[in-house]
Scaffold this active site. Structure first.
Site, mmCIF file in Angstrom:
data_model
loop_
_atom_site.group_PDB
_atom_site.id
_atom_site.type_symbol
_atom_site.label_atom_id
_atom_site.label_comp_id
_atom_site.label_asym_id
_atom_site.label_seq_id
_atom_site.Cartn_x
_atom_site.Cartn_y
_atom_site.Cartn_z
ATOM 1 N N TRP A 1 45.540 8.239 33.110
ATOM 2 C CA TRP A 1 44.663 8.578 31.987
ATOM 3 C C TRP A 1 43.544 9.488 32.485
ATOM 4 O O TRP A 1 43.033 9.305 33.590
ATOM 5 C CB TRP A 1 44.084 7.315 31.357
ATOM 6 C CG TRP A 1 45.118 6.590 30.549
ATOM 7 C CD1 TRP A 1 46.078 5.761 31.053
ATOM 8 C CD2 TRP A 1 45.331 6.655 29.150
ATOM 9 N NE1 TRP A 1 46.880 5.295 30.034
ATOM 10 C CE2 TRP A 1 46.435 5.824 28.851
ATOM 11 C CE3 TRP A 1 44.702 7.328 28.101
ATOM 12 C CZ2 TRP A 1 46.910 5.657 27.552
ATOM 13 C CZ3 TRP A 1 45.170 7.145 26.803
ATOM 14 C CH2 TRP A 1 46.278 6.320 26.535
ATOM 15 N N LYS B 1 43.057 11.014 44.228
ATOM 16 C CA LYS B 1 43.072 9.800 43.401
ATOM 17 C C LYS B 1 44.353 9.795 42.583
ATOM 18 O O LYS B 1 44.600 10.724 41.819
ATOM 19 C CB LYS B 1 41.866 9.759 42.456
ATOM 20 C CG LYS B 1 40.528 9.842 43.159
ATOM 21 C CD LYS B 1 40.226 8.603 44.006
ATOM 22 C CE LYS B 1 39.004 8.822 44.865
ATOM 23 N NZ LYS B 1 38.752 7.743 45.798
ATOM 24 N N GLY B 2 45.141 8.770 42.783
ATOM 25 C CA GLY B 2 46.438 8.704 42.123
ATOM 26 C C GLY B 2 47.451 9.499 42.929
ATOM 27 O O GLY B 2 48.144 10.366 42.404
ATOM 28 N N SER C 1 47.292 1.176 49.507
ATOM 29 C CA SER C 1 46.622 2.395 49.043
ATOM 30 C C SER C 1 45.629 2.880 50.111
ATOM 31 O O SER C 1 45.513 4.086 50.351
ATOM 32 C CB SER C 1 45.897 2.099 47.719
ATOM 33 O OG SER C 1 45.108 3.173 47.334
ATOM 34 N N LYS D 1 39.620 1.673 46.467
ATOM 35 C CA LYS D 1 41.020 1.880 46.068
ATOM 36 C C LYS D 1 41.465 1.070 44.854
ATOM 37 O O LYS D 1 42.653 0.854 44.648
ATOM 38 C CB LYS D 1 42.006 1.606 47.231
ATOM 39 C CG LYS D 1 41.721 2.285 48.521
ATOM 40 C CD LYS D 1 41.326 3.719 48.382
ATOM 41 C CE LYS D 1 42.440 4.621 47.921
ATOM 42 N NZ LYS D 1 41.932 5.997 47.666
ATOM 43 N N THR D 2 40.510 0.627 44.067
ATOM 44 C CA THR D 2 40.891 -0.177 42.910
ATOM 45 C C THR D 2 40.734 0.589 41.586
ATOM 46 O O THR D 2 40.953 0.022 40.517
ATOM 47 C CB THR D 2 40.030 -1.458 42.840
ATOM 48 O OG1 THR D 2 38.641 -1.073 42.825
ATOM 49 C CG2 THR D 2 40.302 -2.355 44.021
ATOM 50 N N GLY D 3 40.295 1.836 41.674
ATOM 51 C CA GLY D 3 40.096 2.623 40.446
ATOM 52 C C GLY D 3 38.618 2.865 40.172
ATOM 53 O O GLY D 3 38.239 3.223 39.054
ATOM 54 N N THR D 4 37.794 2.716 41.188
ATOM 55 C CA THR D 4 36.339 2.840 40.985
ATOM 56 C C THR D 4 35.929 4.249 40.558
ATOM 57 O O THR D 4 34.995 4.407 39.783
ATOM 58 C CB THR D 4 35.565 2.445 42.263
ATOM 59 O OG1 THR D 4 35.999 3.273 43.350
ATOM 60 C CG2 THR D 4 35.779 0.985 42.624
ATOM 61 N N THR D 5 36.612 5.265 41.049
ATOM 62 C CA THR D 5 36.230 6.639 40.700
ATOM 63 C C THR D 5 36.567 6.921 39.229
ATOM 64 O O THR D 5 35.790 7.578 38.522
ATOM 65 C CB THR D 5 36.956 7.656 41.603
ATOM 66 O OG1 THR D 5 36.901 7.180 42.939
ATOM 67 C CG2 THR D 5 36.331 9.033 41.526
HETATM 68 P P1 A3P Z 1 46.137 5.640 44.662
HETATM 69 O O1 A3P Z 1 45.685 7.021 44.958
HETATM 70 O O2 A3P Z 1 46.540 4.858 45.855
HETATM 71 O O3 A3P Z 1 47.182 5.577 43.563
HETATM 72 P P2 A3P Z 1 39.212 4.466 44.079
HETATM 73 O O4 A3P Z 1 38.693 5.490 43.152
HETATM 74 O O5 A3P Z 1 38.499 3.149 43.923
HETATM 75 O O6 A3P Z 1 39.307 4.950 45.484
HETATM 76 O O7 A3P Z 1 40.687 4.126 43.616
HETATM 77 C C1 A3P Z 1 41.729 5.046 43.698
HETATM 78 C C2 A3P Z 1 42.879 4.495 42.875
HETATM 79 O O8 A3P Z 1 42.515 4.492 41.494
HETATM 80 C C3 A3P Z 1 44.135 5.301 42.943
HETATM 81 O O9 A3P Z 1 44.871 4.823 44.051
HETATM 82 C C4 A3P Z 1 44.792 5.033 41.567
HETATM 83 O O10 A3P Z 1 45.903 4.199 41.650
HETATM 84 C C5 A3P Z 1 43.721 4.318 40.768
HETATM 85 N N1 A3P Z 1 43.469 4.826 39.425
HETATM 86 C C6 A3P Z 1 43.238 4.059 38.343
HETATM 87 N N2 A3P Z 1 43.027 4.800 37.259
HETATM 88 C C7 A3P Z 1 43.118 6.093 37.655
HETATM 89 C C8 A3P Z 1 42.998 7.339 36.960
HETATM 90 N N3 A3P Z 1 42.744 7.381 35.653
HETATM 91 N N4 A3P Z 1 43.168 8.464 37.673
HETATM 92 C C9 A3P Z 1 43.443 8.425 39.003
HETATM 93 N N5 A3P Z 1 43.550 7.271 39.713
HETATM 94 C C10 A3P Z 1 43.392 6.117 39.044
#
Ligand code: A3P
Length: 325
Positions: free
Chosen positions: A260, A276-277, A155, A57-61
């Site tokens: 982005w 995501k997001g 998150s 949940k830190t933006g890894t994807t």
């Molecule tokens: P939320 O959905 O709670 O906002 P992960 O991929 O590690 O599971 O992290 C998911 C989080 O990545 C999302 O949490 C979102 O806030 C964050 N994030 C950062 N950059 C992003 C991007 N470009 N597109 C979508 N989500 C992004």
């Protein structure tokens, strides 16, 4: 001296050395004796040189997607079971062995410049992943992304709600994070998944006991979200890549998504999916206060650790430290 057929011999061996039931795979190319008995067709170039370890949940994807756009970098094939992360070092997959792991990466070309990477976001807080990863990939580079652990917890809770987890549906976020000892086990499990990965100093320390600080890059997840191109510049330097990609030109902010995204030919954007997001209400004030207190000491520890590593403090951490005075 006595011997037995292979299976019985193995059983006898593990009776005598039960602690060796849990294997630890080393890089076969690090030890000549291992390399000599390894198949000639196999190569250590088929291992990743970079691990994105999370936490979740830190933006890894998003980072995984952005890295995959780089011509010098090659990501793993998606997992056959989950269509997502490999999750080799943290769990039961590890026992499937290194051939199983290698199958997730393409056969190396002759140029030997292949730079493979994988991300499995639960490596970060795993008790065993750092030790195992360092045994197999001692020279790898490691990237972790940190956001405010309170936001990470929230998150994760929202993620569970979106996946119809009945516990997350039944209890409010405040109920989950403040639950005491005497509560249903499922609630405790959800609480742990919300809170434990956010004990950043403990987890980072574990990685530092297996990797040199210069091999680990700590990213500010807030910055990855708002200025991803600048973060990608930093990563390219850290990895020492031959070609530098100008991410300022290939990423674009998508107002509809609020994040982005990858800029495609013709000006369209390709963003991450709905999961995501996500859109959800802001965290309530009481939970924010509770978590600030909960993570106070850990955040102070984290700042000391980052200072020792010579890495800048993420903006959210500086803010949290101001509140803890
Ligand atoms: P939320 O959905 O709670 O906002 P992960 O991929 O590690 O599971 O992290 C998911 C989080 O990545 C999302 O949490 C979102 O806030 C964050 N994030 C950062 N950059 C992003 C991007 N470009 N597109 C979508 N989500 C992004």
């Amino acid at each position: 001296l006595q011997t037995l057929p292979p299976v019985q011999l193995a059983q006898k061996y593990f009776q005598i050395f039960p602690e060796e039931r849990d294997p630890i795979w080393q890089d076969p190319c690090e030890d000549k004796r291992h390399k000599d008995i390894w198949s000639k067709e196999k190569t250590c170039d088929r291992f990743p040189k970079l691990l994105i370890i999370g936490p979740q949940k830190t933006g890894t994807t998003a980072l995984y997607l952005f890295l995959g756009m780089h011509p010098d970098l090659t990501s793993n094939y998606p997992s056959k079971e989950t269509f997502e992360e490999i999750q080799f070092f943290n769990g039961r997959n590890y026992h499937k062995g290194i051939d199983w792991y290698m199958e997730y990466f393409p056969l190396p070309s002759n140029t030997s410049s292949d730079f493979y990477f994988e991300k499995s976001a639960n490596y970060f807080d795993s008790e065993v992943a750092a030790r195992r990863a360092a045994a197999l990939l001692p020279k790898a580079k490691i990237i972790t992304i940190l956001i405010n652990p309170a936001d990470r917890a929230y998150s994760w809770y929202q993620h569970q709600r979106a996946h119809d987890d009945p516990v997350a549906q039944k209890y409010t976020f405040h109920d989950v994070i403040t639950a005491g000892y005497d509560v249903p086990i499922k609630l405790k499990v959800l609480q742990n998944r919300c809170l434990v990965p956010g004990l950043y100093a403990t987890h980072l320390q574990r990685w530092l006991s297996h990797y040199h600080p210069s091999q680990i890059l700590v990213l500010d997840g807030q910055m990855l979200r708002t200025e991803p191109a600048a973060v990608m510049d930093k990563i390219q330097k850290f990895l020492g890549l031959t070609n530098t990609l100008n991410y300022h030109k290939i990423l674009a902010f998508d107002p509809k998504k609020g994040f982005w995204c990858q800029l495609l030919d013709g000006g369209k954007t390709k963003c991450l999916g709905k999961s995501k997001g996500r859109k959800y209400p802001d965290m309530d004030v009481d939970s924010r206060r509770f978590l600030r207190e909960h993570y106070r000491e850990h955040n102070i520890e984290l700042s000391k650790l980052l200072y020792k590593m010579g890495q800048p403090l993420p903006s959210w951490l500086r803010e949290e430290l101001l509140h803890s005075r």
